[in-house]
Design a protein around this motif. Sequence first.
Motif, short mmCIF file in Angstrom:
data_model
loop_
_atom_site.label_atom_id
_atom_site.label_comp_id
_atom_site.label_asym_id
_atom_site.label_seq_id
_atom_site.Cartn_x
_atom_site.Cartn_y
_atom_site.Cartn_z
N VAL A 25 -6.79 12.40 -4.90
CA VAL A 25 -6.71 11.13 -5.61
C VAL A 25 -6.38 11.41 -7.06
CG1 VAL A 25 -7.97 9.07 -6.34
CG2 VAL A 25 -8.36 10.03 -4.05
N ARG A 69 0.81 -1.21 0.00
CA ARG A 69 0.00 0.00 0.00
C ARG A 69 0.85 1.27 0.00
NH1 ARG A 69 -3.39 1.87 5.25
NH2 ARG A 69 -4.28 3.79 4.43
N GLU A 87 -2.37 5.70 -5.87
CA GLU A 87 -3.80 5.61 -5.54
C GLU A 87 -4.27 6.81 -4.73
OE1 GLU A 87 -4.12 1.92 -3.48
OE2 GLU A 87 -3.95 0.69 -5.31
N LYS A 88 -3.39 7.37 -3.95
CA LYS A 88 -3.73 8.55 -3.15
C LYS A 88 -2.45 9.32 -2.87
CE LYS A 88 -6.96 8.26 -0.05
NZ LYS A 88 -7.71 7.95 1.21
N LYS A 116 1.95 2.74 -3.22
CA LYS A 116 0.89 3.30 -4.06
C LYS A 116 0.44 4.66 -3.56
CE LYS A 116 0.37 -0.12 -7.00
NZ LYS A 116 0.59 0.09 -8.46
N GLN A 117 1.13 5.18 -2.56
CA GLN A 117 0.78 6.48 -2.00
C GLN A 117 2.03 7.35 -1.94
OE1 GLN A 117 -0.95 5.46 1.81
NE2 GLN A 117 -2.93 4.92 0.89
#
Length: 335
Positions: A144, A4, A100-101, A7-8
């Motif tokens: 986002v 995760r 993703e964010k 992806k940020q």
Amino acid sequence: MAGRENKQAFVSLATNNGYALGALVLGHSLRSVNTNRQLALMITQEVDSQVRQELLGIWDRLIVVDVLDSEDSANLALLQRPDLGITFTKLHAWKLVEYEKCVFLDADTLVLQNVDDLFNRPEISAAPDIGWPDCFNSGVFVFVPSIQTHEALIAHALAVGSFDGGDQGLLNSYFNNWLHLGPEHRLPFVYNLHSNSSYTYSPAFKRFGNDVKIVHFIGRKKPWQYTVNLETGKVIHDHGIISVTSSERFIQQWWDVYNEIAAHRITVVDQVPRVRPQGSFDQTLLQIGSDSEDSEYSESDSIHELETLTGRFRTQDDQHGPHNFIIAPVIPHLH
């Protein structure tokens, strides 16, 4: 870094060498509070290649972007900040769809405590602007990435423009329901504390000042434009007064981070001048950035037009005598 967290990303923007210094310190401040998110920095062509190498010592990625400029020069003049037009370039952040964010941080911010919890917030999350709290301040916000949103923002800019000529007016106009969204969209003040107003309500600052997570150096004069005593590492403010106010405290903290960077590996960067004062001082003073009247940005005739910035450091002779060049930092990754 995997899963995760990969992806940020924390995202920022440097449009010239001055703001690149801000990004250098911002990135190091994020590393210092042990973030486990990616650091992605957007830069324009005006950031020199040597400066880019310094930035790569801290940031995971450098993304070269074109310049978008608001043509709302009349509105910007109302704010006496025509340089803010260039901040439309910030809209490129929504094109970073590999994430993703993201959390956007202006290059003139400084992170004092870990803020990875911001990634638990939805788009669009931001702190109220102290000048008009029904609007959010666009120096720190959660978003986002989305090509669809990017295209919609550009279309909105062309059709409606920005009520202040900069990205904050545009983003508040586009995300015009922010005020009526749930509390999870409103960041506490400590996530975007404006350095030059933190002492307006001094009892509150005394009570909550240690809780500050992100400082935002709003206004024309930035921390890298102050003079520093290289022997003590202390900022020299107007009339030679050493930092005493809460605002000056944060400027000193910015320089403490810069000095920590400089304590590592060093190389010569000829945009960074030094001044050797006359009189009883035998130490060297460091003066970085442009003078207060130097315009960092120029205006364009179209929001789509690419332009060349005057992104450079500018110096002038003063009572301390002529400027010489100093040694400035390049450091390895500090993960």
